[in-house]
Every structure is written in C-alpha cells, then in structure tokens.
Design a protein around this motif. Structure first.
Motif, mmCIF file in Angstrom:
data_model
loop_
_atom_site.group_PDB
_atom_site.id
_atom_site.type_symbol
_atom_site.label_atom_id
_atom_site.label_comp_id
_atom_site.label_asym_id
_atom_site.label_seq_id
_atom_site.Cartn_x
_atom_site.Cartn_y
_atom_site.Cartn_z
ATOM 1 N N GLN A 176 0.852 -1.204 0.000
ATOM 2 C CA GLN A 176 0.000 0.000 0.000
ATOM 3 C C GLN A 176 0.886 1.251 0.000
ATOM 4 O OE1 GLN A 176 -2.739 2.740 2.897
ATOM 5 N NE2 GLN A 176 -3.104 0.541 3.182
ATOM 6 N N ARG A 177 0.981 1.899 -1.174
ATOM 7 C CA ARG A 177 1.658 3.193 -1.216
ATOM 8 C C ARG A 177 0.733 4.243 -0.606
ATOM 9 N NH1 ARG A 177 2.259 0.002 -5.127
ATOM 10 N NH2 ARG A 177 4.224 -0.400 -6.202
ATOM 11 N N GLY A 178 1.180 5.479 -0.550
ATOM 12 C CA GLY A 178 0.262 6.535 -0.130
ATOM 13 C C GLY A 178 0.962 7.689 0.536
ATOM 14 N N SER A 179 0.264 8.814 0.506
ATOM 15 C CA SER A 179 0.823 10.053 1.037
ATOM 16 C C SER A 179 0.758 10.081 2.557
ATOM 17 C CB SER A 179 0.042 11.231 0.475
ATOM 18 O OG SER A 179 0.448 12.426 1.087
ATOM 19 N N ILE A 180 1.726 10.773 3.158
ATOM 20 C CA ILE A 180 1.677 10.985 4.611
ATOM 21 C C ILE A 180 1.564 12.472 4.943
ATOM 22 C CG2 ILE A 180 2.712 8.811 5.353
ATOM 23 C CD1 ILE A 180 5.430 10.095 5.318
ATOM 24 N N LEU A 181 1.010 13.224 3.991
ATOM 25 C CA LEU A 181 0.747 14.652 4.233
ATOM 26 C C LEU A 181 -0.544 14.773 5.046
ATOM 27 C CD1 LEU A 181 1.650 17.589 3.373
ATOM 28 C CD2 LEU A 181 -0.062 17.403 1.558
ATOM 29 N N ASN A 182 -0.501 15.525 6.135
ATOM 30 C CA ASN A 182 -1.695 15.645 6.982
ATOM 31 C C ASN A 182 -2.550 16.873 6.688
ATOM 32 O OD1 ASN A 182 -1.552 13.262 8.574
ATOM 33 N ND2 ASN A 182 0.201 14.126 9.633
ATOM 34 N N THR A 183 -2.136 17.694 5.726
ATOM 35 C CA THR A 183 -2.940 18.862 5.373
ATOM 36 C C THR A 183 -3.483 18.664 3.955
ATOM 37 O OG1 THR A 183 -0.918 19.935 4.628
ATOM 38 C CG2 THR A 183 -1.680 20.461 6.861
ATOM 39 N N ASN A 184 -4.388 19.563 3.532
ATOM 40 C CA ASN A 184 -4.985 19.441 2.206
ATOM 41 C C ASN A 184 -4.444 20.513 1.267
ATOM 42 O OD1 ASN A 184 -6.515 17.394 3.276
ATOM 43 N ND2 ASN A 184 -8.266 18.710 3.700
ATOM 44 N N GLY A 185 -4.169 20.092 0.033
ATOM 45 C CA GLY A 185 -3.679 21.051 -0.952
ATOM 46 C C GLY A 185 -2.159 21.126 -0.956
ATOM 47 N N ASP A 186 -1.641 21.880 -1.927
ATOM 48 C CA ASP A 186 -0.199 22.071 -2.054
ATOM 49 C C ASP A 186 0.343 22.667 -0.750
ATOM 50 O OD1 ASP A 186 2.385 22.882 -2.638
ATOM 51 O OD2 ASP A 186 1.854 23.898 -4.519
ATOM 52 N N PRO A 187 1.262 21.963 -0.063
ATOM 53 C CA PRO A 187 1.713 22.483 1.238
ATOM 54 C C PRO A 187 2.512 23.785 1.126
ATOM 55 C CG PRO A 187 2.962 20.513 0.628
ATOM 56 C CD PRO A 187 1.843 20.649 -0.370
ATOM 57 N N GLY A 242 -2.664 14.554 -1.425
ATOM 58 C CA GLY A 242 -3.245 15.417 -0.390
ATOM 59 C C GLY A 242 -4.364 16.277 -0.948
ATOM 60 N N LEU A 243 -5.257 15.680 -1.741
ATOM 61 C CA LEU A 243 -6.421 16.382 -2.319
ATOM 62 C C LEU A 243 -5.982 17.643 -3.049
ATOM 63 C CD1 LEU A 243 -8.773 16.264 0.849
ATOM 64 C CD2 LEU A 243 -8.036 14.378 -0.617
ATOM 65 N N ILE A 244 -4.863 17.566 -3.761
ATOM 66 C CA ILE A 244 -4.220 18.803 -4.218
ATOM 67 C C ILE A 244 -4.969 19.460 -5.384
ATOM 68 C CG2 ILE A 244 -2.096 19.754 -5.220
ATOM 69 C CD1 ILE A 244 -0.548 17.921 -3.366
ATOM 70 N N GLY A 245 -5.297 18.688 -6.408
ATOM 71 C CA GLY A 245 -5.944 19.306 -7.572
ATOM 72 C C GLY A 245 -7.276 19.945 -7.235
ATOM 73 N N SER A 246 -8.091 19.259 -6.435
ATOM 74 C CA SER A 246 -9.397 19.837 -6.075
ATOM 75 C C SER A 246 -9.214 21.025 -5.139
ATOM 76 C CB SER A 246 -10.296 18.778 -5.429
ATOM 77 O OG SER A 246 -9.730 18.292 -4.232
ATOM 78 N N THR A 247 -8.271 20.913 -4.216
ATOM 79 C CA THR A 247 -8.078 21.994 -3.243
ATOM 80 C C THR A 247 -7.587 23.272 -3.925
ATOM 81 O OG1 THR A 247 -7.633 20.426 -1.467
ATOM 82 C CG2 THR A 247 -6.821 22.675 -1.154
ATOM 83 N N GLU A 248 -6.630 23.143 -4.844
ATOM 84 C CA GLU A 248 -6.124 24.353 -5.514
ATOM 85 C C GLU A 248 -7.245 25.026 -6.299
ATOM 86 O OE1 GLU A 248 -3.199 25.531 -4.572
ATOM 87 O OE2 GLU A 248 -3.220 23.713 -3.360
#
Ligand SMILES: [Zn+2]
Length: 684
Positions: free
Chosen positions: A218-229, A384-390
C-alpha cells in the motif's frame, strides 16, 4: 419506475415541470452502459498514472478527448505544485547479533500471472512526502501507531526513541502514523499491511481471491494537510508566494511502506515483551514489541527544491443550465493513482465520464438540465487532495456564490454492497434515488438489496457523514457546500497496489461492469434532481434532527471530563432550526404559482444554510476547516468528527473554550435558521 414523493411535492408547485423531469430522468437512466464503462476502464488502466508524470498527461488528454467527442465544452486547468517524487528507495534487514550482512529487501511487487499490468512499469513503493535519510536502528513494533498505542508502549516500558518503528496500516490515516512516530522520537518508520487487516485472514489472496497477497504494497501520502503544502489556503498559480521547503509541516523521518512478506522478516525476529493480545496480527508467530534484536536500514531520497515542483491538470466539462445557469451542480472524481488504479480511482473517473456522456446525449437532443452541471476530474488527490483543493481555493468566491452541491466519486466499484455518505441535508435524496436504480445483483433496486442486508429495518439504512480522505473536503469542509458520495464496496486488498488493475476489477470487483453502471445511474439521478428540482432538494428537517442527535456525543465527552458545561444552548438552537425547517417544508409543499424571481430568492436562501455553519477563522486546530458541522478527526485523519470546534475543545481539556465554542456554534445555528426563515418568507 414509480413516481416519487418529491414529484408529488413538485406536482403541487409545477405540474408540467414534474412530468418533464420524469421523462428527463428516464432518458438519462437509459444511457449508462456496461460496455462503455468497461472500455474506458481498460483504456485508463494501462499503466500507473501518478500526478506529475507523462502517463498522467495521457489520462488528461483521454478525458478531454472523450468529453469533446460527446459535444461538451471541456478544458483543463494546470497548477504547479510541490509533489517530490522518489529518486531512490531501499530497505535492508540486519539480522540479530552477531549482525551478519544486511539483506536488501525486494521492494517491487511480484508479477501475478494473468495480470498483464503487474509485469509493467511500477511506481516505487514509497510514502509521498517522506523525509529523506539513510538510517539503521533496532526495530520496535507499535501496532497501528495510534496515539493510544504509544501510551501502551510506554506502559510496557518500551520506547521508539532512536529506533525504527514498524506500524501496521489501518485504524488511522498513514500521515498520523508518521506524525506520531516522529513525535515519539523514532528515526524511521515502516508501515506494512498486516494479513489480518486486508490479507489472507480476510479471504483468498490475489490472484485466487481479491485480498492482499504476500508481496502487495500500500503506497500513499503521509501529508496531513490538504492542498499544495507550499501554498496553504491559496491557489498554486504562477507567481504565487511559496513557503520555503524547510518550513513545511511534512515528515522529517524516512517512511517506507511494505508488504507483509517483507515485514515478516522484522516481526518474527523481534524480542522483548510479548504483545498485548489486541496487537497480535495474523502472521504465523507470536508478535513481540522489541526493541530489536533485529535491525532495519531504511534509505529514502526524494526530489527537493525546484525538482519537486510538478505540473498537475484538473479537467472540466460543462453543460450550461437552461433555466438557472448561475446555479452549479459539480460532480468530481480524482484521476491520479499510485498504480493502474482500476478501483482507486478510475472507477470514479469513469463514473464522472459516463455521467457526462448521459447528460451530453440528452443535451444534444435538446434536453438540458435547468441548472449548470460541471464534470471535473482532479489530479494529485493521492498526494493530499491537491488538484481539487487548488481549484476550490482559486474559485472560492464563485463556488460560494454559485455551487449548489458537490458529488464526489472515489473508489466506488469495489464490490456488491451500496454505501453512501453526505451532508445530512442530502441523505433523504440519496435514499430516494437508490429506490430508482436497479441493483447490480439484478434483484430489485439498490434500495431493495440494501434493505435486505439490514433485515428490512428502514432505520438501519444509514449513510455516513463526510470525514477525511477525498476531494469533497474543499467543497464541504472548506466552503460549507453540501456534498455527497455514493458507491459500492466489497472485499478488497489491493488498495494502492499494482494489483488494483483491470484484471482485478474484471475478475473480482465488478466482473460484469454492472456496478459501474449502477453507480453512474445513481450519480446521474442525484445530479438530475439537484439540477432540475425547482426548489433545491435539501432536507433541513433531517439535517436538524441528525445534528440534534449528535449533541449526545458532546454530552458524554463533557461528562467524562466531569465538567458542569451544558449543551442546552446548542440543543435549543438546533430545535429551533428543525422547527423552521419543518415550517419551510410545509410552505414549499403548499406553495402555488411561485414565479421565477421568488424561486430564485428561495434557492439563494437555501444555499446559505450550510455556508452559515462555517466561520472564516476555521477550527483552532486547522484554520482551513471552516465548517463547524463535521471534520476529519485531527488525531486520526480518516474518522469523522461532528461539531469539531466543540469536540476539540473537549479533547484539549479546556472547559472555558468548550463553553465559548458551544455559544459560537449555537449562534451560527441560529444564523443558519435565519436562512431557512428567509426561504420560507420568499415562498409566501
Ligand atoms: Zn482515491
């Protein structure tokens, strides 16, 4: 198909419109097709398509090409974001004393006979936003790596300080596992999939069954915030101010995901205390916490600086509303994946596409929805939900002004069981459309199959609230726009692995593509109701009732603290809200001859209800989360927390803040009630 209660409601308002809506929906439901969804799934799962790669540019072009072929106006939106891809990832097991030579672990997921993409290019197994480093240390087993697991470890007299922690996936978002390991002084972290959670303890393993095999990762991000940090709270547009890399709140320690085949080589050689029984996994030996004597070496090197900045592409298509073009229904799914991603999330991408195809076909024959419908696919959700958040951050003012609701589709066709979630205001609508779509099993409607599973107890037709983990967050948690999600679940152990492939989907997830078809029909119908119903189909009586019930959670949290704080003010505000909602519903159901201008005023007021439950400064823990209805749990990442502003004050043991937050929330509930009263007044 039967006429609906909602039609009865509308029939009193606009008899002609109700008949037109019925025919619109029948024609819409006839379009979604198993062959079409299967073909698009095949085409989009030929290779892993991680955000910021040429493979992902190909999925962008595919989607845009399809949308245009169907006659839709389509465009892409590019953002340049911080998503450091891996340069090199490696791990070694160093045997117990007298420490023989370190053995490099095979990190590639093995080829599975019969699954062609498993023999193709792979994304290295890594956790997005891992720290860089090359560390060697004794290993300590930390169970799921939850806050309470470290308390248990303390009580056992074991510490991870200076050690490499090994945690199993599950129970919390992996970013929380990384945060806690680092906080407790670990120098590195291995996160592995225990066979108890999604491997052989749950069912036959791939390719014999759908569960995770010995080599599945299981790959996956460990960023705890949403969007480009690097651009928190604002869009990553050209020229945007960027936070310096070394100031970002991302992990500093190297973190590597592992299969249970590899994790076993550490776990079976751990000494120290035998684990508490709940910590025992399903590998065939007794687990121990360590530390050591087995050691690990972890090496992670990722892109830094300008090399870590990559372009990402959201895609959009639109059908302009025939009557209310300034009111938008948005349907979205992320398009990026760590793997071929047949389930996560080509299933959602294909759902959006096939729904768009259905609406486009009707539009070509002159049947346009009353409101504007926007079809989106998001990039870099996995990071980290980046495309939708931006996009939400860029479009915030327009979305607050125009978006009626957001429908999100993520990992939606994993098996036979219907699942849905959403704002409590949309749950009655979700339940209603399940009665109008045939179940993939071929036996009755989705609702009938659902009822059978809960032994005909209609009270058990429950839908979840929206917590963490997908692209609805920007709309719902950040802006207060009502959101919902529907899909089907089943046994799966291929999440974020190379085996989330066309072969897996076609063998186990949805062999006949009828689940895809049913999902599209549900989404299309939800969108049609949201787009065509004259009075927006939100149920604020259900909303008020559900939120009132959830106050009990606050009471029990307060009681545990032994405080004298009372929730009466909030309860009373919610009771007043529910009364106003009932009054509005009665006025709506008996209204006659409401003209367009008054209808517009009604809907503008209805759109304000949940927006008024947001506050600009957001939660104390996370300013980006402005909605006070629900949020993801800051200490879990996946779990949903109701009334987060109050709940967090209770968690942080601050009675004065709890009282302030309760009063603030009650005031905002009253303001939301004001919107309902405005809607009622506009009807009269
Ligand atoms: Zn996903």
């Amino acid at each position: 198909m039967r006429t609906l209660v909602l039609f009865a409601v509308l029939a009193s308002l606009r008899p002609v419109a109700a008949a037109a809506q019925d025919s619109f929906e029948q024609r819409l439901l006839a379009v979604p097709d198993t062959a079409s969804t299967r073909r698009m799934t095949y085409d989009l799962t030929r290779e892993p398509h991680v955000a910021g790669t040429p493979a992902q540019a190909l999925t962008r072009d595919y989607v845009i090409d399809k949308l245009r072929t169907w006659g839709l106006e389509a465009w892409t939106k590019e953002y340049t974001v911080y998503i450091p891809h891996p340069d090199s990832i490696a791990a070694w097991v160093i045997p117990p004393p007298p420490h023989g030579p370190a053995t490099a672990l095979p990190l590639r997921e093995p080829v599975v006979p019969g699954d062609p993409t498993s023999a193709g290019r792979q994304v290295p197994p890594f956790n997005g936003y891992s720290g860089d480093g090359d560390v060697s240390a004794d290993v300590v087993y930390v169970n799921y790596g939850l806050i309470e697991d470290y308390q248990t470890l303390d009580s056992l007299g074991t510490s991870v300080r200076g050690k490499i922690a090994i945690a199993r996936y599950g129970r919390s978002f992996r970013g929380i596992k990384a945060r806690e390991a680092e906080k407790h002084g670990a120098v590195g972290l291995i996160i592995y999939s225990d066979p108890q959670d999604d491997g052989y303890a749950r069912g036959d393993i791939y390719p014999k069954g759908p569960m995770r095999p010995w080599g599945g990762i299981q790959r996956g991000s460990i960023l705890n915030t949403n969007g480009d940090p690097t651009t928190p709270g604002y869009p990553s547009l050209p020229g945007a101010r960027r936070l310096p890399e070394d100031s970002l709140s991302i992990p500093r320690i190297p973190v590597i995901p592992m299969s249970y085949g590899n994790a076993r080589r550490f776990l079976e050689r751990l000494g120290g205390t035998s684990v508490p029984q709940p910590w025992q996994g399903a590998l065939p030996f007794r687990y121990h916490v360590g530390p050591g004597p087995v050691r690990a070496r972890l090496h992670v090197k990722t892109e830094r600086g300008a090399r870590a900045m990559h372009p990402i592409w959201d895609t959009f298509a639109m059908i302009r509303g025939a009557r209310y073009p300034d009111e938008w229904v948005v349907i979205g799914a992320h398009r990026d994946a760590w793997s071929p991603g047949a389930a996560d999330n080509i299933s959602g991408t294909v759902t959006v596409l096939e729904t768009a195809r259905a609406f486009a076909e009707l539009a070509r024959s002159g049947l346009r929805p009353a409101r504007t419908v926007i079809f989106a696919t998001w990039d870099a959700e996995e990071w980290g939900l980046i495309g939708s958040t931006e996009w939400v951050e860029e479009m915030a003012d327009s979305l607050v002004g125009h978006a009626v609701a957001y429908l999100n589709e993520d990992d939606v066709t994993q098996g036979p069981r219907f699942v849905g979630s959403g704002s409590p205001s949309l749950k009655p609508l979700i339940r209603e459309v399940t009665g109008l779509v045939p179940d993939p099993s071929g036996r009755g409607s989705v609702r009938a199959a659902w009822l059978e599973r809960v032994h005909d107890d209609t009270a058990a037709l429950t839908l979840a609230n929206l917590g963490g983990g997908s692209d609805f967050a920007g709309f719902y948690h950040h802006l207060g726009i009502p959101a919902a999600a529907v899909g089907f679940e089943g046994p799966t152990g291929v999440y974020h692995s190379m085996y989330d492939s066309y072969h897996w989907m076609t063998t186990f997830g949805d062999p006949g593509y009828r689940t895809h078809q049913a999902t599209v029909r549900l989404v299309a119908l939800l969108a049609a109701r949201l787009a065509n119903t004259d009075v927006l189909p939100f149920d604020y009586e259900a909303f008020g009732t559900e939120l009132s019930r959830l106050v009990a959670q606050l009471d029990s949290g307060i009681a545990k603290r032994g405080w004298s704080v009372t929730t009466t003010g909030l309860r009373d505000a919610l009771a007043r809200f529910t009364v106003s909602a009932r009054t509005f519903a009665a006025a709506r159901d008996s209204a006659r001859g409401v003209d367009a201008a008054r209808l517009h005023a009604v809907n503008v007021a209805l759109m304000q209800v949940e927006r008024r439950l947001t506050r600009p400064q957001g939660l104390v823990s996370r300013p980006w989360y402005t909605s006070l209805q629900f949020a993801s749990d800051v200490d879990n990442g996946y779990a949903t927390m109701a009334f987060p502003s109050v709940n967090e004050a209770i968690r942080y043991a601050d009675p004065a803040m709890t009282e302030r937050e309760l009063a603030d929330l009650a005031t905002r509930v009253d303001q939301a009630r004001g919107a309902l009263d405005e809607a009622t007044a506009a009807l009269r």
